[in-house]
Enzyme design. Sequence first.
Site, PDB file in Angstrom:
ATOM      1  CG  HIS A 148     -32.170 -14.115  18.472  1.00  0.00           C
ATOM      2  ND1 HIS A 148     -32.868 -13.141  17.795  1.00  0.00           N
ATOM      3  CD2 HIS A 148     -33.096 -14.941  19.014  1.00  0.00           C
ATOM      4  CE1 HIS A 148     -34.163 -13.384  17.923  1.00  0.00           C
ATOM      5  NE2 HIS A 148     -34.332 -14.476  18.652  1.00  0.00           N
ATOM      6  CE  LYS A 152     -32.792 -16.247  15.028  1.00  0.00           C
ATOM      7  NZ  LYS A 152     -33.438 -17.569  14.865  1.00  0.00           N
TER       8      LYS A 152
END
Length: 257
Positions: A148, A152
């Site tokens: 990600h 995040k």
Amino acid sequence: MTRIAVVGAAGRMGCEVVRAALEDDSFELIGGVVEPEAPELGADLGELCGWGRSGVIATEDPPEKAEALIEFTTPEATAEHLAYGKPAVIGTTGLSEKQLAEVERAARSVPIVIAPNMSVGVNLVREVVRELSGKLGRDYDVEIVEAHHRNKVDAPSGTALLLARAIAEGREKDLDEVAVYGREGRAPRQQGEIGIHALRGGAVVGEHRVVFYGLGEEIEISHRALSRRTFATGALRAARFVAGAEPGLYSMRDVLG
Ligand code: NAD
């Protein structure tokens, strides 16, 4: 037309839902909630999200008339917002056991869909890996790798946990007993382990790979989200479902039938 309000409307996902709702005639966007005292309070939601003027204003609380709320915020804010007592779609990830129990309690009086991943594809991948894991059995070592963007907060991703739970379910195991989060130092693999690994960097929207390693073959299932729109579209679909549902706790499996 389903009347919706977006909670966390100034965030990456919140804005994607705002834009998707403004572009879909079957939804009426009637509000967007931003953090108390946030500079975005009073802003036009469409303009805030780079869509153009919408005539819908960012506020501190959702409008009474909303038939469903779509929430992408933080675990703490999500737990607080249960007090709104409205049908809700929760996309926020990283909720603690206690916060999840609060969601369950709230769902006794209003319908709530909670899904760590709203994309149709991931929810179908979940079914596939559960079946594979059951059929391949413990002779195949399973590892999950997710990636990600650098901002995040929670790790591993809610989606990696969703997939890991499905794999454990396929083997009739409790995930807590077989999950291994990363490896370091002397860490030989035990039979039946489910290894889970998180990569973070750049602008990656969301990637998940599940690999079943046998001695004579390897099977790899991967999912790559190309844009946040896939989550926003799923969230709108869930909002339509939840606006007409009985009180209870639902997942994307219920939404997608
Ligand atoms: P983000 O940081 O861009 O947005 C979060 C927003 O919530 C911010 O704008 C923040 O101001 C706002 N917020 C915080 N407290 C608030 C409060 N009390 N009231 C109103 N707004 C508040 O993060 P993001 O990338 O949009 O992700 C949000 C969450 O959604 C994360 O948990 C992420 O993991 C999750 N997510 C889920 C899916 C899914 O499909 N379920 C997909 C992507 C992201």
